[in-house]
Design a protein around this motif. Sequence first.
Motif, short mmCIF file in Angstrom:
data_model
loop_
_atom_site.label_atom_id
_atom_site.label_comp_id
_atom_site.label_asym_id
_atom_site.label_seq_id
_atom_site.Cartn_x
_atom_site.Cartn_y
_atom_site.Cartn_z
N SER A 118 0.90 -1.38 -0.20
CA SER A 118 0.03 -0.14 0.00
C SER A 118 0.70 1.39 0.39
N LYS A 119 2.25 1.40 0.29
CA LYS A 119 3.01 2.67 0.44
C LYS A 119 3.75 2.41 -0.58
N ILE A 120 4.06 1.86 -1.87
CA ILE A 120 4.74 1.55 -2.52
C ILE A 120 4.52 3.03 -3.10
N VAL A 121 4.07 3.42 -3.92
CA VAL A 121 4.37 4.89 -4.78
C VAL A 121 5.38 5.96 -3.50
N TYR A 122 5.20 5.66 -2.83
CA TYR A 122 5.24 6.91 -1.13
C TYR A 122 7.60 6.08 -1.26
N LYS A 123 7.98 5.02 -1.24
CA LYS A 123 8.62 4.18 -0.80
C LYS A 123 9.40 4.74 -2.15
N ASP A 174 -1.64 11.78 3.74
CA ASP A 174 -1.63 11.76 5.29
C ASP A 174 0.23 11.32 4.61
N GLU A 175 0.87 11.84 3.51
CA GLU A 175 2.36 11.82 3.20
C GLU A 175 2.36 13.25 2.80
N LEU A 176 1.84 14.51 3.37
CA LEU A 176 2.15 16.24 2.81
C LEU A 176 3.43 16.30 2.06
N GLN A 177 4.55 16.22 3.58
CA GLN A 177 6.00 16.49 3.96
C GLN A 177 6.53 15.88 2.79
N LEU A 178 6.37 15.19 2.25
CA LEU A 178 7.22 14.00 1.24
C LEU A 178 6.36 15.06 -0.18
N LEU A 179 4.80 15.22 -0.53
CA LEU A 179 4.36 15.97 -1.41
C LEU A 179 5.63 17.18 -1.69
N GLU A 180 5.47 18.18 -0.61
CA GLU A 180 6.04 19.04 -0.49
C GLU A 180 7.80 19.18 -0.54
N GLU A 181 8.44 18.25 -0.53
CA GLU A 181 9.89 18.38 -1.09
C GLU A 181 10.03 17.77 -1.88
N ILE A 182 9.02 16.97 -2.61
CA ILE A 182 9.48 16.23 -4.77
C ILE A 182 9.04 17.96 -5.07
N TYR A 183 8.23 18.26 -4.41
CA TYR A 183 7.86 19.79 -5.39
C TYR A 183 8.64 21.28 -5.12
N LEU A 184 8.87 21.31 -4.04
CA LEU A 184 10.58 22.01 -3.87
C LEU A 184 11.13 21.73 -4.83
N LYS A 185 11.63 20.40 -4.48
CA LYS A 185 13.24 20.20 -5.47
C LYS A 185 12.57 20.11 -7.11
N GLU A 186 11.72 19.56 -7.07
CA GLU A 186 11.07 20.11 -8.77
C GLU A 186 11.21 21.43 -9.27
N ILE A 187 10.26 22.32 -8.59
CA ILE A 187 10.11 24.03 -8.63
C ILE A 187 11.66 24.84 -9.56
N PHE A 188 12.38 24.12 -8.71
CA PHE A 188 13.88 24.85 -8.56
C PHE A 188 14.82 24.46 -9.34
N TYR A 189 14.68 23.31 -9.73
CA TYR A 189 14.96 22.53 -11.36
C TYR A 189 14.22 22.83 -12.20
N ILE A 234 -1.61 23.02 -1.68
CA ILE A 234 -0.77 22.87 -0.27
C ILE A 234 -0.58 23.44 0.61
N ILE A 235 -0.90 25.65 0.54
CA ILE A 235 -0.57 25.75 1.45
C ILE A 235 -2.16 26.51 2.41
N SER A 236 -3.10 26.22 1.38
CA SER A 236 -4.06 25.94 2.40
C SER A 236 -4.20 25.20 3.24
N THR A 237 -3.70 24.05 3.83
CA THR A 237 -3.26 23.01 4.98
C THR A 237 -2.17 23.28 5.35
N ASP A 238 -1.27 23.89 4.61
CA ASP A 238 -0.05 24.25 5.56
C ASP A 238 0.50 25.50 4.61
#
Length: 387
Positions: free
Chosen positions: A110-115, A156-171, A185-189
């Motif tokens: 069930s966690k394969i995408v996150y892994k 349930d994995e918002l921190q992971l999404l944020e990490e991917i987002y920041l890396k990609e947008i600055f690339y 994202i900012i509406s929640t965090d």
Amino acid sequence: EAFETNQQLYVYFIESYLKANTPYNLYAGSILIKLFEILPVSEVKILVTKYKYSQKNTWLWFFYAFLPDEHITIQIIQDLLHYLDTPDTELNTSPYRNILCLRKYEKVDSKIVYKALRIISGYYNQYPLNFHYYAFQLLNTNNQQEVIKIFRYFSDELQLLEEIYLKEIFYYNHTDYNGALFLEIISTDNSFVYNFLEGLINLQTDKYIDDSQYTPYFLKIWNIENYIDLADNIFDYCYNKRTQLRFLSPIKLMLQKTTTISQEIITKQDIWINHIIEKYCYDKEKMYQLFCEISELPCERRRKAIEKFLFLNSDPSAFEQLPLEPNHYGGFGSMIPYMQERINYLQSLLPLVSGLKYLEQKRRIEREIICWKERINSQEVQELLEF
């Protein structure tokens, strides 16, 4: 199509194509779908991996992406994760890869995408292009409903999404180009904004960046319910980091007027400008910062901000420090019309400073009007000589 009628010939052709280092850049996905119809999965895997060719990593990705659901096992998932954990360090071209196609593996893990994403995120520092091939399709969609689905998937994995987002947008700075996922994202965090700002500061240490390309993201701030609190916090953050911002102007971007901005957003911006003036009207440095940031807004909006400030603070020394105009001007052709616009604007401020209470403020405005009239006289002579 001719090959597809003869399965043996089709397999022979694909094997020869791989052996020859994929010279025609055929789409691997559709070929693998056909191979899965012809051969057992184990034989397809052998065929894809037996030769050395530049696109092997891409073909292996499509092997896992299009693997029939009934063949998904724990062993296959282990093989997939091992494949992801050994990126092709020489890969320089590939189709974008839809990481969410791995959701079919969730029936076993069930966690394969996150892994998978955590492994891929680890590429970023050494192999950012490999990272980009996976991250791009996840973060870029024209469909608002898809944006919402992606955000909910990572609830349930918002921190992971944020990490991917920041890396990609600055690339790749056209990531989430209209800011739809950023808004979710900012509406929640709300704190994600500070990570975004910190990333911009770090990015400019290596190179000059045109911060205007990030305008759509900052404008999304006005779409959240607690926009005043968030705008306040961004203003304070930028003020405290002002020595590090260098050429960045997040507040200016937040207040930018674009061709697509709605009147509702403009109204919210003006409400916040009045609010921040009320909050910091006796703080000369913060008022200087604010009026620098709004100096390029339309004249009437700037005039209202000055009117608000004067109503709250009649100290001549505080007014003396306010930037009343942008620090640059110009355009095409003669500069005189642009100079006259400055005079017209300054003259529109005079009714705000009538009476003895604002005598010094009035004198400052009159001095600046005289200065611009003198510049016009000099410009007229210069243009006449250049004619």
